[in-house]
Design a protein around this motif. Structure first.
Motif, short mmCIF file in Angstrom:
data_model
loop_
_atom_site.label_atom_id
_atom_site.label_comp_id
_atom_site.label_asym_id
_atom_site.label_seq_id
_atom_site.Cartn_x
_atom_site.Cartn_y
_atom_site.Cartn_z
N ALA A 100 0.83 -1.20 0.00
CA ALA A 100 0.00 0.00 0.00
C ALA A 100 0.87 1.26 0.00
O ALA A 100 0.58 2.23 -0.71
N MET A 101 1.94 1.23 0.77
CA MET A 101 2.87 2.38 0.80
C MET A 101 3.50 2.59 -0.58
O MET A 101 3.61 3.72 -1.05
N ARG A 102 3.93 1.50 -1.19
CA ARG A 102 4.56 1.59 -2.50
C ARG A 102 3.60 2.17 -3.53
O ARG A 102 3.97 3.07 -4.30
N HIS A 103 2.36 1.70 -3.53
CA HIS A 103 1.38 2.21 -4.49
C HIS A 103 1.10 3.69 -4.25
O HIS A 103 1.01 4.47 -5.22
N THR A 104 0.96 4.08 -3.01
CA THR A 104 0.73 5.49 -2.70
C THR A 104 1.89 6.35 -3.17
O THR A 104 1.71 7.39 -3.79
N LEU A 105 3.09 5.91 -2.89
CA LEU A 105 4.27 6.66 -3.31
C LEU A 105 4.36 6.75 -4.83
O LEU A 105 4.62 7.83 -5.39
N LEU A 106 4.08 5.65 -5.52
CA LEU A 106 4.11 5.69 -6.98
C LEU A 106 3.04 6.62 -7.55
O LEU A 106 3.28 7.30 -8.55
N GLU A 107 1.88 6.67 -6.92
CA GLU A 107 0.84 7.59 -7.38
C GLU A 107 1.27 9.04 -7.17
O GLU A 107 1.01 9.90 -8.01
N LEU A 108 1.93 9.31 -6.04
CA LEU A 108 2.44 10.66 -5.81
C LEU A 108 3.51 11.00 -6.84
O LEU A 108 3.53 12.11 -7.39
N VAL A 109 4.39 10.07 -7.11
CA VAL A 109 5.45 10.29 -8.10
C VAL A 109 4.85 10.50 -9.49
O VAL A 109 5.30 11.36 -10.25
N GLU A 110 3.83 9.74 -9.81
CA GLU A 110 3.19 9.85 -11.12
C GLU A 110 2.59 11.24 -11.33
O GLU A 110 2.59 11.76 -12.45
N GLY A 111 2.15 11.87 -10.27
CA GLY A 111 1.56 13.20 -10.37
C GLY A 111 2.58 14.32 -10.42
O GLY A 111 2.23 15.49 -10.60
N CYS A 112 3.84 13.98 -10.27
CA CYS A 112 4.90 14.99 -10.24
C CYS A 112 5.53 15.10 -11.62
O CYS A 112 5.95 14.11 -12.20
#
Length: 143
Positions: A100-112
């Motif tokens: 779950a942490m990895r997915h959240t981080l990747l979603e944040l990265v994707e928005g950057c």
């Protein structure tokens, strides 16, 4: 065997051997006349057991219980299996939380956009507590 020899034979550091003695996972060895620790051969087996259990993520309390069962030749294997199953379930829970942490981080990265602009959705997401909400709810959060 002295502590250095035991360390080399098991791959367990001197510091950890002393720690395991201090918390009672390892019995205190006899001392030679020169004050050095003198470990009997079963100490190597016990330290390998502890190291293998630590590598599998067992807690000190779980290792202590497993060692007690290992020492008890009249034990029921069902007791050992129960400890291992509870630990496996805990590992699965931790793995899900990490995912779950990895997915959240990747979603944040994707928005950057990752460009020269100062606005950053990753920092904004961290400030807003997106990660905490995502991990505690077990759900992915999009920005």
């Amino acid at each position: 065997m002295n502590i250095g020899q035991v360390s080399k034979a098991t791959g367990v550091s001197l510091r950890m051997i002393r720690h395991y003695e201090g918390i009672g996972l390892m019995p205190l060895p006899d001392r030679r006349d020169n004050g050095y620790r003198d470990y009997p051969p079963p100490s190597v087996e016990r330290l390998r057991f502890i190291a293998n259990a630590r590598d599998l993520g067992f807690s000190v309390e779980e290792i202590s219980a497993l060692l007690s069962l290992w020492d008890d030749r009249t034990r029921a294997s069902s007791e050992v299996k129960a400890i291992a199953l509870v630990h496996a379930e805990e590992l699965a829970r931790k793995a899900a939380a990490l995912e779950a942490m990895r997915h959240t981080l990747l979603e944040l990265v994707e928005g950057c956009s990752g460009d020269a602009r100062p606005d950053c959705p990753i920092l904004a997401g961290l400030a807003a507590g997106v990660a905490r909400k995502s991990v505690t709810s077990g759900k992915r959060v999009s920005n």
